[in-house]
Design a protein around this motif. Structure first.
Motif, PDB file in Angstrom:
ATOM      1  N   GLU A 228       0.818  -1.199   0.000  1.00 31.90           N
ATOM      2  CA  GLU A 228       0.000   0.000   0.000  1.00 31.90           C
ATOM      3  C   GLU A 228       0.857   1.256   0.000  1.00 31.90           C
ATOM      4  OE1 GLU A 228      -3.220   0.966   2.907  1.00 31.90           O
ATOM      5  OE2 GLU A 228      -3.395  -1.211   2.800  1.00 31.90           O
ATOM      6  N   SER A 229       0.639   2.152  -0.910  1.00 30.01           N
ATOM      7  CA  SER A 229       1.348   3.423  -0.872  1.00 30.01           C
ATOM      8  C   SER A 229       0.623   4.380   0.052  1.00 30.01           C
ATOM      9  CB  SER A 229       1.389   4.044  -2.270  1.00 30.01           C
ATOM     10  OG  SER A 229       2.213   3.285  -3.110  1.00 30.01           O
ATOM     11  N   SER A 230       1.391   5.240   0.723  1.00 24.21           N
ATOM     12  CA  SER A 230       0.754   6.249   1.560  1.00 24.21           C
ATOM     13  C   SER A 230       0.342   7.406   0.659  1.00 24.21           C
ATOM     14  CB  SER A 230       1.727   6.741   2.623  1.00 24.21           C
ATOM     15  OG  SER A 230       2.642   7.626   2.028  1.00 24.21           O
ATOM     16  N   ALA A 231      -0.237   8.416   1.278  1.00 26.58           N
ATOM     17  CA  ALA A 231      -0.672   9.573   0.492  1.00 26.58           C
ATOM     18  C   ALA A 231       0.531  10.373  -0.025  1.00 26.58           C
ATOM     19  CB  ALA A 231      -1.544  10.465   1.350  1.00 26.58           C
TER      20      ALA A 231
ATOM     21  N   ALA B 167      16.604   7.191 -10.878  1.00 28.07           N
ATOM     22  CA  ALA B 167      16.395   7.548  -9.471  1.00 28.07           C
ATOM     23  C   ALA B 167      15.791   6.367  -8.708  1.00 28.07           C
ATOM     24  CB  ALA B 167      15.489   8.777  -9.371  1.00 28.07           C
ATOM     25  N   ARG B 168      14.900   5.640  -9.384  1.00 24.95           N
ATOM     26  CA  ARG B 168      14.252   4.476  -8.778  1.00 24.95           C
ATOM     27  C   ARG B 168      15.297   3.390  -8.473  1.00 24.95           C
ATOM     28  NH1 ARG B 168       8.562   3.980  -9.568  1.00 24.95           N
ATOM     29  NH2 ARG B 168       8.761   5.644 -11.085  1.00 24.95           N
ATOM     30  N   GLU B 169      16.192   3.223  -9.426  1.00 21.04           N
ATOM     31  CA  GLU B 169      17.260   2.231  -9.254  1.00 21.04           C
ATOM     32  C   GLU B 169      18.192   2.639  -8.107  1.00 21.04           C
ATOM     33  OE1 GLU B 169      20.496   0.813 -12.349  1.00 21.04           O
ATOM     34  OE2 GLU B 169      18.467   0.837 -13.216  1.00 21.04           O
ATOM     35  N   ALA B 170      18.506   3.935  -8.072  1.00 21.61           N
ATOM     36  CA  ALA B 170      19.387   4.434  -7.002  1.00 21.61           C
ATOM     37  C   ALA B 170      18.708   4.286  -5.641  1.00 21.61           C
ATOM     38  CB  ALA B 170      19.741   5.897  -7.264  1.00 21.61           C
ATOM     39  N   LEU B 171      17.396   4.511  -5.608  1.00 25.52           N
ATOM     40  CA  LEU B 171      16.659   4.367  -4.346  1.00 25.52           C
ATOM     41  C   LEU B 171      16.705   2.924  -3.869  1.00 25.52           C
ATOM     42  CD1 LEU B 171      14.812   5.418  -2.114  1.00 25.52           C
ATOM     43  CD2 LEU B 171      12.856   5.004  -3.632  1.00 25.52           C
ATOM     44  N   SER B 172      16.569   2.003  -4.809  1.00 26.36           N
ATOM     45  CA  SER B 172      16.604   0.589  -4.467  1.00 26.36           C
ATOM     46  C   SER B 172      17.935   0.239  -3.786  1.00 26.36           C
ATOM     47  CB  SER B 172      16.413  -0.208  -5.761  1.00 26.36           C
ATOM     48  OG  SER B 172      16.171  -1.542  -5.466  1.00 26.36           O
ATOM     49  N   SER B 173      19.032   0.733  -4.343  1.00 21.85           N
ATOM     50  CA  SER B 173      20.355   0.484  -3.749  1.00 21.85           C
ATOM     51  C   SER B 173      20.477   1.168  -2.390  1.00 21.85           C
ATOM     52  CB  SER B 173      21.465   1.021  -4.658  1.00 21.85           C
ATOM     53  OG  SER B 173      21.381   0.444  -5.917  1.00 21.85           O
TER      54      SER B 173
ATOM     55  N   GLY C  26       7.389  -3.406   9.495  1.00 26.99           N
ATOM     56  CA  GLY C  26       6.978  -4.693   8.933  1.00 26.99           C
ATOM     57  C   GLY C  26       7.702  -5.041   7.644  1.00 26.99           C
ATOM     58  N   LEU C  27       8.878  -4.478   7.437  1.00 25.59           N
ATOM     59  CA  LEU C  27       9.616  -4.714   6.194  1.00 25.59           C
ATOM     60  C   LEU C  27      10.896  -5.501   6.468  1.00 25.59           C
ATOM     61  CD1 LEU C  27       9.259  -1.047   4.944  1.00 25.59           C
ATOM     62  CD2 LEU C  27       8.371  -3.019   3.697  1.00 25.59           C
ATOM     63  N   THR C  28      11.106  -6.567   5.715  1.00 29.34           N
ATOM     64  CA  THR C  28      12.329  -7.363   5.866  1.00 29.34           C
ATOM     65  C   THR C  28      13.256  -7.104   4.683  1.00 29.34           C
ATOM     66  OG1 THR C  28      11.453  -9.192   4.581  1.00 29.34           O
ATOM     67  CG2 THR C  28      10.962  -9.190   6.952  1.00 29.34           C
ATOM     68  N   GLY C  29      14.451  -7.687   4.765  1.00 29.64           N
ATOM     69  CA  GLY C  29      15.403  -7.563   3.657  1.00 29.64           C
ATOM     70  C   GLY C  29      14.821  -8.104   2.356  1.00 29.64           C
TER      71      GLY C  29
ATOM     72  N   SER D 204      10.226  -5.679  -3.521  1.00 27.73           N
ATOM     73  CA  SER D 204       9.116  -4.728  -3.670  1.00 27.73           C
ATOM     74  C   SER D 204       9.563  -3.492  -4.435  1.00 27.73           C
ATOM     75  CB  SER D 204       8.610  -4.295  -2.293  1.00 27.73           C
ATOM     76  OG  SER D 204       8.241  -5.413  -1.543  1.00 27.73           O
ATOM     77  N   ARG D 205       8.605  -2.744  -4.890  1.00 24.63           N
ATOM     78  CA  ARG D 205       8.934  -1.486  -5.563  1.00 24.63           C
ATOM     79  C   ARG D 205       9.526  -0.528  -4.536  1.00 24.63           C
ATOM     80  NH1 ARG D 205       3.611  -0.158  -9.030  1.00 24.63           N
ATOM     81  NH2 ARG D 205       2.911   0.290  -6.926  1.00 24.63           N
ATOM     82  N   PRO D 206      10.663   0.081  -4.858  1.00 24.17           N
ATOM     83  CA  PRO D 206      11.376   0.878  -3.850  1.00 24.17           C
ATOM     84  C   PRO D 206      10.544   2.020  -3.254  1.00 24.17           C
ATOM     85  CG  PRO D 206      12.375   1.136  -6.042  1.00 24.17           C
ATOM     86  CD  PRO D 206      11.411   0.007  -6.139  1.00 24.17           C
ATOM     87  N   LEU D 207       9.724   2.663  -4.084  1.00 27.76           N
ATOM     88  CA  LEU D 207       8.918   3.764  -3.529  1.00 27.76           C
ATOM     89  C   LEU D 207       7.893   3.247  -2.531  1.00 27.76           C
ATOM     90  CD1 LEU D 207       8.309   6.069  -6.618  1.00 27.76           C
ATOM     91  CD2 LEU D 207       9.552   6.663  -4.536  1.00 27.76           C
ATOM     92  N   ASP D 208       7.337   2.064  -2.793  1.00 32.93           N
ATOM     93  CA  ASP D 208       6.364   1.494  -1.860  1.00 32.93           C
ATOM     94  C   ASP D 208       7.019   1.166  -0.522  1.00 32.93           C
ATOM     95  OD1 ASP D 208       4.334   1.700  -3.683  1.00 32.93           O
ATOM     96  OD2 ASP D 208       4.616  -0.318  -4.488  1.00 32.93           O
ATOM     97  N   VAL D 209       8.285   0.744  -0.586  1.00 36.97           N
ATOM     98  CA  VAL D 209       9.029   0.482   0.653  1.00 36.97           C
ATOM     99  C   VAL D 209       9.274   1.801   1.387  1.00 36.97           C
ATOM    100  CG1 VAL D 209      11.229  -0.325   1.597  1.00 36.97           C
ATOM    101  CG2 VAL D 209      10.107  -1.608  -0.239  1.00 36.97           C
ATOM    102  N   LEU D 210       9.728   2.787   0.630  1.00 38.23           N
ATOM    103  CA  LEU D 210      10.077   4.084   1.241  1.00 38.23           C
ATOM    104  C   LEU D 210       8.890   4.679   1.994  1.00 38.23           C
ATOM    105  CD1 LEU D 210      12.350   6.239   1.456  1.00 38.23           C
ATOM    106  CD2 LEU D 210      11.297   7.376  -0.496  1.00 38.23           C
TER     107      LEU D 210
END
Ligand SMILES: [Zn+2]
Length: 438
Positions: free
Chosen positions: A16-19, A30-36, A56-59, A65-71
């Motif tokens: 779930e993405s937040s608002a 940028a998405r790739e850099a965020l993932s790293s 609730g997030l593991t390695g 997961s999509r990096p923005l959704d994790v962020l």
């Protein structure tokens, strides 16, 4: 074991993405850099790992997961988290070449370790920013500042990278005439400085510009807001004025372009969120995620700067989104670009007497500005130790006082008059009407 909405077999899109949404969108690189950045934060920094796990997030989630959704699942980071990050960074990073420090509002100085990679990126981003201000290889650029502690070393390096004909640091003296005379001899075409430094020399600068004895055509300012009349006065004399936007925790974030319709934010080196603040409907607070910063990686760090987002494309054609900076809300007060905070000063003062207690702090205007500290009379015989502790813990204040840019007075006030007297902030009365300074 996965928890909450993170079922083990969940496809990445079900997170779930937040608002929250990133300003200006997030491109593929940028998405790739965020993932790293997320993976590194999880593996190397205890502080971040506990935040990931708390959300609730593991390695495994971070990898799949999509990096923005994790962020968006992470809680905001605050200035009080920076000291722990700094200490963990010391264990993790090799090849630290510099440390940037500024007065913190949490009682501990904000410190950012700078790796070789951080410095190289900073040079490239700054060079791009100055290029947007129209700095060209023919330019002679003076970085005007108060002294070695606040010298804009990264600016001159970036200007060299840009190929500016001359790029040098020029130290302001307490005498504005001598400062402008010295500058005029070098005849810069561009000055980069801090508004309160600029204001000290503005009168003399105007005289030189009006008489055509200065080639100055551009001023870039950083660190503080520039009063509108000062900008208008310079513009009326043909000087183009640009606002640089950065912070000690993140370095360069953006720059004003030649269309002068707000500040562009560099959303390819940081993900910027503008979240609702406590101000008006349009007011937002800046939250930063650094994509490449190694010495102090920041995930959802609340800068507490208040901005208004400017929608629509800029006439200059740059793709970066724009904001208008409305102000900072971190409670610090700037003296010639040096940030002073009540909490840091009080901790330094009471560090001398091994205890805690009340303090009133006021900054009054004059030649020079004066920092007045009021402390209980029981500490009156400890003034020498208090001054030493203050200067030891706050080297920027020691420099300003030692160089004559700031006066320091400590008053000891009887405890009976203390009630109702304390203010837990640094009161800036430099622009108060005559007679209002007490
Ligand atoms: Zn623009």
């Amino acid at each position: 074991m996965l928890r909450g909405p993170m079922a083990a077999d969940a496809p990445e899109s079900t997170l779930e993405s937040s608002a929250a949404s990133p300003l200006g969108g997030v491109g593929d690189s940028a998405r790739e850099a965020l993932s790293s950045a997320l993976a590194r934060a999880y593996s190397d920094f205890d502080l971040y790992r506990s935040r990931f796990l708390g959300a609730g997030l593991t390695g495994e989630d971070i990898r799949t997961s999509r990096p923005l959704d994790v962020l968006w699942r992470l809680p905001m980071l605050d200035a009080c988290d920076l000291p722990a990050l700094f200490r963990q960074s010391l264990d993790v990073n090799r090849g630290i070449i510099d440390v940037e420090a500024s007065s913190g509002t949490t009682g501990e100085r904000k410190r950012r370790l700078i790796t070789r990679g951080d410095a190289d990126l900073e040079t490239r981003v700054l060079a791009r920013a100055f290029g947007i201000c129209g700095v060209v290889p023919d330019d002679r650029v003076a970085c005007l500042d108060t002294g070695p502690l606040t010298l804009m070393a990264s600016f001159t390096e970036a200007l060299d990278h840009l190929g500016a004909a001359e790029a040098y640091a020029f130290t302001m003296s307490t005498d504005p005439t001598a400062t402008v005379d010295g500058l005029a001899a070098l005849d810069p075409t561009v000055i980069m400085t801090i508004p309160s430094v600029l204001e000290r020399v503005l009168g003399r600068l105007h005289e030189r510009l009006e008489s055509g004895r200065l080639s100055l055509r551009t001023i870039v300012y950083a660190g503080e807001p520039l009063p509108a009349p000062a900008r208008a006065g310079l513009e009326s004399l043909g000087v183009e004025v640009f606002s640089y936007y950065g912070s000690s925790e993140t370095s360069t974030l953006g720059i004003e372009c030649r269309s002068h319709c707000g500040l562009h934010l560099f959303t390819d080196t940081a993900i910027i969120e503008c979240v609702p603040g406590s101000g008006g409907a349009d007011e937002r607070v800046v939250v930063v995620t650094t994509l490449y910063q190694q010495g102090l990686p920041l995930l959802r760090y609340s800068l507490k700067d208040r901005v208004r987002v400017i929608n629509g494309p800029c006439p200059c054609g740059l793709p970066y989104p724009r904001v208008e900076v409305l102000g900072r809300a971190d409670g610090s007060v700037s003296v010639l670009g040096v940030k002073l905070s009540y909490q840091s000063i009080r901790d330094a003062v009471y560090g001398a007497v091994s205890g805690a207690g009340p303090m009133q702090a006021t900054l009054t205007g004059g030649e020079p500005d004066m920092l007045i500290l009021r402390l209980p009379t029981r500490l009156a015989d400890r003034e020498k130790a208090i001054r030493e502790s203050l200067f030891g813990h706050e080297p920027d204040i020691a420099f300003l006082v030692g160089a004559g840019f700031l006066g320091l007075r400590i008053d000891f006030v009887h405890e009976s008059s203390w009630h109702g007297f304390r203010k837990a902030h640094l009161a800036d009365e430099r622009n108060a009407p005559e007679g209002a300074n007490r």
